[in-house]
Design an enzyme around this catalytic site. Structure first.
Site, PDB file in Angstrom:
ATOM      1  N   SER A  37      53.118  23.004  44.489  1.00 19.94           N
ATOM      2  CA  SER A  37      52.018  22.366  43.776  1.00 19.94           C
ATOM      3  C   SER A  37      50.774  23.251  43.800  1.00 19.94           C
ATOM      4  O   SER A  37      50.780  24.362  43.271  1.00 19.94           O
ATOM      5  CB  SER A  37      51.760  20.982  44.387  1.00 19.94           C
ATOM      6  OG  SER A  37      50.911  20.209  43.591  1.00 19.94           O
ATOM      7  N   GLU A  74      58.761  14.801  37.801  1.00 20.57           N
ATOM      8  CA  GLU A  74      57.506  15.188  38.452  1.00 20.57           C
ATOM      9  C   GLU A  74      56.467  14.071  38.464  1.00 20.57           C
ATOM     10  O   GLU A  74      55.834  13.794  39.480  1.00 20.57           O
ATOM     11  CB  GLU A  74      56.906  16.407  37.737  1.00 20.57           C
ATOM     12  CG  GLU A  74      57.600  17.714  38.020  1.00 20.57           C
ATOM     13  CD  GLU A  74      57.192  18.332  39.345  1.00 20.57           C
ATOM     14  OE1 GLU A  74      56.356  17.758  40.051  1.00 20.57           O
ATOM     15  OE2 GLU A  74      57.741  19.401  39.670  1.00 20.57           O
ATOM     16  N   HIS A 132      57.594  14.479  42.329  1.00 20.71           N
ATOM     17  CA  HIS A 132      56.813  15.647  42.730  1.00 20.71           C
ATOM     18  C   HIS A 132      56.818  15.792  44.248  1.00 20.71           C
ATOM     19  O   HIS A 132      56.493  14.849  44.967  1.00 20.71           O
ATOM     20  CB  HIS A 132      55.373  15.493  42.224  1.00 20.71           C
ATOM     21  CG  HIS A 132      54.476  16.639  42.552  1.00 20.71           C
ATOM     22  ND1 HIS A 132      54.541  17.837  41.902  1.00 20.71           N
ATOM     23  CD2 HIS A 132      53.480  16.764  43.465  1.00 20.71           C
ATOM     24  CE1 HIS A 132      53.623  18.659  42.386  1.00 20.71           C
ATOM     25  NE2 HIS A 132      52.976  18.028  43.352  1.00 20.71           N
TER      26      HIS A 132
END
Length: 492
Positions: free
Chosen positions: A190, A318, A415
């Site tokens: 990320s 995600e 995610h």
């Protein structure tokens, strides 16, 4: 010479205590377990507020490295109850195989989020047990990292500079732990992956690492209006200009009651952290300075980056995690969000992604495809024009949730859902099939660190990006058409 001799003795079996390592700056005492040894809270740099980091001074005697160092200032969130006000936080942790050895691949982990977290939360023992040396780092976060203001040198880049200094520490010191400073893989998730794309283009990062792994990164992403919250404006990039950082800095300086840098630097950390959203606003790094001369998104697209093999990808679902952090959507509010995001094209999007049976899941799929998959595809294709790229999609839709968030719909392959497969999380339990997937992912990542390709003995073949994207799911590792799966022709 003395340092090199001591390091050699440690790894030749002559040392009496395998928990003690002599680094160029001084000796540290770590912890041992069955296959690995871990050294925590090693100071790699010091830095005054909004200044460039400097290498940490040397010390005498043996420092205790059996407990983590302090986290950098942060206030936590609904999904991570962390807090710290300690600016003396530039620490790192090393996990290495317990057995003697040298010239082992090195993996340096940059944790995600950008406003909270610390290196010690990532348990690197699974990776180290495969024969690599893993370094996890703390770096400045939020307003202490991305703040800009007239008069600051390279404002908006302090966290990125911390990471560079940690990589310099690795170059000087990692051989003492059995690592090869000439074979360093920088990997992150990320916001950490976003930072790595910055290092791929930052002049001072050249030569500090040799392979890159970017997991769910945002290097070439943009955000439609309302992507993360209703009413949130569109963002053309996850990067900002130095001028934008300075303008925001002046706005927040007024909120803090300061007209100059001297006042800002004298404020207690607690006073700064009390300003709502100040940590999140300054997560973004700034370009147009000596650290990042141009936007990394533009540099990657133009092929202006340090050449090295890359392993990069995203998760299949995600955006479900981010949707779960918002109030539930109705059919009506879903239509409103589509209108805000896509204007006159909202009806076309609604036909392709109908609200029934779940507006929440429909919105999650829209943003997964339009924002995450589109950005990941653009990033990987741009890199693959010049270097070997191995693309992946983490696709375990039964991945266990390790964050303290109450579910209201199926998480899917959310995610950061791939993190426990590399870094074990307390309380996370895998099925036998998931455990096998974890073993294979650890094998892929460490093999890539060793050789520049994830392909190795006992692992399903992984093609380069030109021949497809590798889907990673329990007992279903296979090649997929990533663009078709995420409707990228529609979004183009």
């Amino acid at each position: 010479m003395r340092t090199l001799l001591l390091a050699a003795l440690l790894f030749s079996g002559c040392a009496t205590d395998p928990a003690v390592v002599e680094t160029p700056a001084g000796a540290v005492r770590g912890s041992l377990d069955g296959q690995t040894r871990t050294f925590q809270g090693i100071r790699y740099a010091t830095a005054a507020r909004w200044t460039a980091p400097k290498p940490a001074p040397a010390w005498k005697g043996v420092r205790d490295a059996r407990k983590p160092g302090p986290m950098c200032p942060q206030v936590g969130s609904q999904y991570a109850q962390t807090a710290s006000t300690n600016e003396d936080c530039l620490m790192l942790n090393v996990t290495a195989p317990r057995t003697a050895g040298s010239n082992r691949p090195v993996m340096v982990w940059v944790h995600g989020d950008g406003a909270l977290g610390a290196g010690h939360f990532s348990d690197a023992r699974l990776l180290a047990a495969k024969g690599v040396v893993v370094v996890t780092i703390n770096y400045r976060l939020g307003v202490f990292s991305g703040f800009g203001h007239p008069g600051l040198s390279d404002g908006g880049t302090y966290g990125l500079q911390d990471q560079q200094e940690a990589l310099r520490w690795v170059r000087r010191s990692i051989a003492a732990f059995g690592g090869d400073p000439g074979n360093v893989t920088l990997f992150g998730v990320s916001y950490g992956a976003l930072a790595i794309s910055g290092h791929l283009t930052a002049p001072a990062s050249a030569g500090l690492f040799h392979r890159a792994v970017m997991m769910s990164g945002e290097s070439m992403m943009d955000m439609p209006a309302g992507a993360l919250a209703a009413g949130m404006p569109a963002a053309p990039s996850f990067w900002r200009t130095a001028a934008e950082a300075e303008g925001l800095g002046q706005v927040y300086a007024k909120q803090l009651g300061c007209a100059d840098l001297a006042c800002l630097r004298a404020l207690p950390v607690e006073r700064i952290l009390k300003v709502p959203q100040i940590m999140n606003v300054f997560q973004t790094y700034a370009h147009g300075n000596a650290v990042l001369p141009e936007s990394p998104a533009a540099a990657l697209a133009a092929g202006r980056f340090h050449r090295m093999p890359v392993l990069a990808g995203a998760t299949k679902d995600e955006h479900r995690l981010f949707t779960a952090l918002e109030p539930p959507l109705t059919a009506a509010s879903y239509a409103e969000r589509l209108k805000a995001a896509f204007g006159e094209d909202a009806a076309r999007v609604a036909r392709r992604y109908p609200a029934h049976p779940s507006p929440d899941l429909a919105w999650s799929r829209v943003m997964t495809d339009r924002m995450w998959a589109r950005g990941t595809d653009a990033q990987n294709r741009a890199l693959a024009e010049h270097v070997p790229v191995y693309g992946y999609e983490f696709a375990d839709r039964d991945a266990p949730m390790f964050l303290p968030i109450e579910p209201r719909f199926d998480w899917g392959a959310y995610h950061a859902g791939d993190l426990p497969y590399l870094f074990p999380e307390p309380g996370v339990r895998f099925t036998p099939e998931q455990k096998r997937l974890s073993e294979r992912m650890v094998g892929y990542w460490t093999t890539f660190a060793r050789t520049g390709t994830p392909n190795g003995p006992g692992l399903p073949a992984w093609p380069r990006l030109e021949r497809g994207t590798q889907s990673l799911a329990p007992d279903a590792i296979k090649r997929i058409d990533y663009a078709a799966e995420h409707n990228l022709a529609f979004w183009r």
